[in-house]
Design a protein around this motif. Structure first.
Motif, short mmCIF file in Angstrom:
data_model
loop_
_atom_site.label_atom_id
_atom_site.label_comp_id
_atom_site.label_asym_id
_atom_site.label_seq_id
_atom_site.Cartn_x
_atom_site.Cartn_y
_atom_site.Cartn_z
N ASN A 1 0.84 -1.19 0.00
CA ASN A 1 0.00 0.00 0.00
C ASN A 1 0.88 1.25 0.00
OD1 ASN A 1 -2.39 1.73 0.21
ND2 ASN A 1 -3.42 -0.09 0.98
N ASP A 2 0.34 2.40 0.41
CA ASP A 2 1.10 3.63 0.28
C ASP A 2 0.93 4.50 1.54
OD1 ASP A 2 -1.28 5.27 0.01
OD2 ASP A 2 -1.38 4.73 -2.10
N PRO A 3 1.67 5.60 1.64
CA PRO A 3 1.62 6.42 2.85
C PRO A 3 0.25 7.02 3.14
CG PRO A 3 3.62 6.87 1.62
CD PRO A 3 2.77 6.00 0.73
N GLY A 4 -0.58 7.22 2.10
CA GLY A 4 -1.92 7.75 2.34
C GLY A 4 -2.75 6.83 3.19
N TYR A 5 -2.72 5.54 2.87
CA TYR A 5 -3.45 4.56 3.67
C TYR A 5 -2.88 4.50 5.09
CZ TYR A 5 -5.21 0.16 5.48
OH TYR A 5 -5.80 -0.80 6.27
N ALA A 6 -1.57 4.54 5.19
CA ALA A 6 -0.94 4.40 6.50
C ALA A 6 -1.30 5.55 7.43
CB ALA A 6 0.58 4.31 6.34
N THR A 7 -1.41 6.77 6.88
CA THR A 7 -1.70 7.94 7.72
C THR A 7 -3.18 8.25 7.80
OG1 THR A 7 -1.50 9.44 5.83
CG2 THR A 7 0.52 8.96 7.08
N GLN A 8 -3.97 7.76 6.84
CA GLN A 8 -5.39 8.12 6.71
C GLN A 8 -5.55 9.63 6.59
OE1 GLN A 8 -8.27 5.69 6.70
NE2 GLN A 8 -6.42 4.69 5.95
N ASP A 9 -4.53 10.29 6.10
CA ASP A 9 -4.53 11.74 5.92
C ASP A 9 -4.86 12.04 4.46
OD1 ASP A 9 -4.00 14.44 5.57
OD2 ASP A 9 -2.11 14.40 6.68
N PRO A 10 -6.01 12.70 4.17
CA PRO A 10 -6.36 12.98 2.77
C PRO A 10 -5.36 13.87 2.06
CG PRO A 10 -7.83 14.14 4.29
CD PRO A 10 -7.03 13.18 5.12
N GLY A 11 -4.49 14.53 2.81
CA GLY A 11 -3.46 15.36 2.21
C GLY A 11 -2.20 14.60 1.83
N VAL A 12 -2.15 13.30 2.16
CA VAL A 12 -0.98 12.47 1.84
C VAL A 12 -1.38 11.46 0.78
CG1 VAL A 12 0.71 10.84 2.76
CG2 VAL A 12 -0.07 12.76 4.17
N PHE A 13 -0.72 11.53 -0.38
CA PHE A 13 -1.14 10.73 -1.54
C PHE A 13 -2.65 10.93 -1.73
CE2 PHE A 13 3.06 9.42 -1.11
CZ PHE A 13 3.45 8.60 -2.16
N ASN A 14 -3.44 9.85 -1.78
CA ASN A 14 -4.89 10.01 -1.89
C ASN A 14 -5.61 9.60 -0.60
OD1 ASN A 14 -4.80 10.99 -4.45
ND2 ASN A 14 -5.59 9.17 -5.46
N GLY A 15 -4.93 9.76 0.52
CA GLY A 15 -5.55 9.39 1.78
C GLY A 15 -5.84 7.90 1.82
N ASN A 16 -7.03 7.55 2.25
CA ASN A 16 -7.39 6.14 2.40
C ASN A 16 -7.47 5.41 1.07
OD1 ASN A 16 -8.39 3.86 4.00
ND2 ASN A 16 -10.33 4.23 2.96
N ALA A 17 -7.69 6.13 -0.02
CA ALA A 17 -7.82 5.50 -1.33
C ALA A 17 -6.44 5.16 -1.89
CB ALA A 17 -8.56 6.43 -2.29
N MET A 18 -6.24 3.89 -2.21
CA MET A 18 -4.95 3.46 -2.73
C MET A 18 -4.64 4.13 -4.07
SD MET A 18 -3.62 -0.37 -3.81
CE MET A 18 -3.75 -1.12 -2.21
N THR A 19 -3.39 4.53 -4.24
CA THR A 19 -2.89 4.95 -5.54
C THR A 19 -2.18 3.77 -6.20
OG1 THR A 19 -0.73 5.63 -4.71
CG2 THR A 19 -2.50 7.28 -4.64
N TYR A 20 -1.81 3.96 -7.45
CA TYR A 20 -1.05 2.92 -8.14
C TYR A 20 0.24 2.59 -7.40
CZ TYR A 20 1.74 0.71 -11.84
OH TYR A 20 2.54 -0.14 -12.56
N TYR A 21 0.80 3.56 -6.72
CA TYR A 21 2.05 3.34 -6.00
C TYR A 21 1.89 2.37 -4.84
CZ TYR A 21 3.47 7.43 -8.66
OH TYR A 21 3.74 8.31 -9.69
N GLY A 22 0.65 2.14 -4.42
CA GLY A 22 0.42 1.18 -3.35
C GLY A 22 0.31 -0.26 -3.81
N ARG A 23 0.15 -0.46 -5.11
CA ARG A 23 -0.01 -1.82 -5.63
C ARG A 23 1.32 -2.56 -5.62
NH1 ARG A 23 -3.42 -5.26 -6.18
NH2 ARG A 23 -3.17 -5.81 -8.36
N TRP A 24 1.27 -3.83 -5.20
CA TRP A 24 2.50 -4.63 -5.16
C TRP A 24 3.10 -4.79 -6.55
CZ3 TRP A 24 2.10 -9.23 -7.87
CH2 TRP A 24 0.81 -9.70 -8.11
N THR A 25 2.29 -4.79 -7.57
CA THR A 25 2.84 -4.91 -8.93
C THR A 25 3.73 -3.72 -9.26
OG1 THR A 25 0.76 -3.94 -9.74
CG2 THR A 25 0.95 -6.33 -9.82
N TYR A 26 3.29 -2.52 -8.87
CA TYR A 26 4.13 -1.34 -9.09
C TYR A 26 5.46 -1.49 -8.36
CZ TYR A 26 6.37 3.03 -7.99
OH TYR A 26 7.34 3.98 -7.80
N LYS A 27 5.44 -1.99 -7.14
CA LYS A 27 6.64 -2.06 -6.33
C LYS A 27 7.69 -2.98 -6.97
CE LYS A 27 3.82 -1.03 -2.31
NZ LYS A 27 4.39 0.26 -1.89
N PHE A 28 7.22 -4.08 -7.57
CA PHE A 28 8.15 -4.95 -8.29
C PHE A 28 8.71 -4.25 -9.53
CE2 PHE A 28 5.58 -8.75 -6.54
CZ PHE A 28 6.34 -8.77 -5.38
#
Length: 557
Positions: A176-203
């Motif tokens: 996942n990504d920092p938005g989910y971790a913080t639940q802060d809507p000002g960080v990435f997309n907040g609770n909503a996962m971005t592409y950067y949170g997908r494990w496929t992107y990380k690989f």
């Protein structure tokens, strides 16, 4: 440009509002009254398309099987009858070459720390594989480095690899990504996962950084599923056949459990909780875990050709500019042990039948100014491979793609008030759709679990990765007659009893009024885009915006 009802109050967009369209022109007006939809009928043939594609005769429509042959014949025959044109041949097919990778031997993950040896056990504590098309990979004494979330996201001013050389090393990162971790809507997309949170992107990012291996730490919450989803299924994988045999991928990809990660962080004098906190800090820097990894994976291969099935109606004025309707035709086939058929009625005979019904409507109407493409793609269940192949080998230039509309698992349970947008506020495509939603006495709604990253798990995502604005939306849970609880019960039953199971069969008692609602919206939206000079855009700061802007000067206004 036409008015977008949501405009800047709902979307952060680089456009201004202008006069609203007449939604009851030029074709097929909706008919509603104060109580809701009166006449939602869109297609006389949808139910028969659905029943046929989901029948036992089609054997679950697995790639490379008789079911695929029957699916191609069915769709191609309909396209020929309608006068829909082919880019390729009389079968409307685009070959998609795949490789089936079956691991014949996977060792445990051997770890060394300060001269002491330990292991993480395959499946129970870790999963590992390679997507390289080679007989074996052998990773020996690769240093483990913790890279936080493993993200390089310029639009979010985030770079976990800043100043780091990971050549020969194996990177370890959170899912996942920092938005989910913080639940802060000002960080990435907040609770909503971005592409950067997908494990496929990380690989993918680990490979771009030159790493030897990439390991994701599994935790139920941020992953959106339990360890059993990772380790409980078949280890067989599918990948596209490439000229370099996927040597651009890292040698080793995999997951470890949170308990396993706790042991690794202990070797660096940290706890898992401290690693979470550090990964979010402004002064984060990669951490050497003082541990090396060794592991071997041996593979057996089979080469399979599946197909995308693609037709088009050529635009009268701007033939290269095109709107793409997409759905995956494939499902899971026949269980080799039990002989049970995975018919895939909802997943995704429903969406395939929808594209066919819309093709019929366009074929019966006047020629659009822009081209309409009907792309029934294969191997979605193997990892979105058919759509991924298409965008790498497009039959019209993707910089001339106006937008994509994807249909996957449509609503079989009657008319609903909510039209649920997966990927809320990602682009102004939902604003283009809204007048037609309102015309049905309905409302737009976001998905109820954006942290799960569903936007990145269906074929529209392949188009998004190339910068094409897309809409993935469908009827939700708020039933006109029975309310939200009824919708929630149906949703729960679908995922607990039918999803990816033999029970996903055609039911003649299905109430298809909700499908007809949605087909009307999909058709009207595509019709508008195909007969205008509109070019939908991504929301400002979206992770796909920059890709689209790179080709902006190639599109005529």
């Amino acid at each position: 440009m036409r008015h977008m009802i949501m405009c800047a109050s709902a979307l952060v967009l680089a456009t201004a509002c202008s006069p609203a369209p007449e939604v009851d022109e030029p074709l097929y007006p909706a008919q509603v009254d104060a109580d809701g939809l009166v006449d939602s009928h869109f297609s006389d043939t949808y139910r028969e398309h659905l029943r046929t594609l989901a029948s036992d005769e089609f054997e679950g429509r697995a790639p490379g099987t008789k079911g695929e042959e029957l699916t191609i014949d069915y769709i191609a025959s309909l396209f020929r009858e309608l006068g829909v044109q082919s880019f390729t041949n009389e079968d409307y097919t685009q070959p998609v070459p795949l490789v089936r990778i079956a691991p014949s031997r996977v060792t445990n993950m051997a770890l060394q720390h300060n001269g002491e040896q330990s292991e993480l056990s395959y499946r129970s504590e870790m999963m590992g594989w390679t997507n390289r098309v080679v007989d074996s990979v052998e990773v020996t004494d690769s240093d483990l480095v913790f890279v936080g979330y493993g993200i390089v996201a310029p639009e979010f001013n985030w770079n976990d690899y800043d100043g780091l050389d990971v050549e020969g090393k194996t990177v370890v990162m959170f899912v996942n990504d920092p938005g989910y971790a913080t639940q802060d809507p000002g960080v990435f997309n907040g609770n909503a996962m971005t592409y950067y949170g997908r494990w496929t992107y990380k690989f993918e990012e680990a490979a771009r950084q030159g790493a030897t291996g990439a390991i994701v730490i599994h935790e139920d919450g941020p992953a959106g599923y339990g360890w059993g989803v990772i380790a409980g299924g078949s280890p067989v994988r599918f990948t596209m056949k490439t000229d370099n045999n996927n040597m651009h991928r890292v040698e080793l990809e995999g997951w470890i459990t949170a308990d396993s990660a706790e042991k690794l962080f202990a070797n660096a004098g940290m706890t898992l909780a401290e690693a979470h906190e550090f990964a979010l800090s402004t002064d984060f820097a990669a951490v050497d875990l003082n541990t090396s990894l060794s592991m071997t994976v041996e593979n057996e291969f089979a080469y399979i050709d599946t197909h995308n099935i693609i037709g088009y109606i050529e635009g009268s004025t701007y033939p290269e500019e095109h709107v793409i309707y997409m759905a995956h035709w494939d499902h899971l086939g026949v269980d080799p042990v039990s002989g049970e058929i995975y018919n895939g009625a909802q997943d995704n005979a429903s969406g395939t039948a929808g594209v066919l019904s819309i093709a019929e409507k366009f074929a019966a109407g006047p020629q659009p100014e822009r081209t309409i493409v009907f792309a029934l793609v294969g191997a979605e269940e193997r990892g979105l491979l058919g759509s991924a192949w298409y965008v790498e080998n497009p039959l019209l230039p993707l910089d001339q793609a106006v937008a994509g509309i994807n249909m996957d698992m449509l609503n079989m349970y009657g008319p609903v008030r909510d039209f649920v947008v997966v990927g809320w506020n990602n682009s102004d495509m939902q604003a283009y759709a809204e007048p037609y939603v309102v015309a049905q006495n309905r409302y737009l709604a976001p998905e109820n679990n954006p942290e799960a990253g569903i936007f990145y798990r269906s074929d529209h995502f392949s188009m998004a990765k190339k910068g094409v604005p897309v809409l993935y939306a469908k009827g939700g849970l708020d039933h006109f007659e029975h309310g939200r609880e009824y919708g929630l019960e149906n949703q729960a039953r679908l995922y607990s009893e039918k999803y990816h199971k033999p029970a996903d069969e055609y039911n003649p008692d299905w109430d298809l009024r909700g499908v007809h609602q949605d087909l009307w919206i999909y058709f009207r939206l595509g019709h508008e885009l195909a007969n205008s000079r509109a070019w939908p855009i991504w929301a400002a700061g979206n992770e796909f915006e920059a890709l689209r802007l790179e080709t902006d000067d190639r599109r005529r206004r």
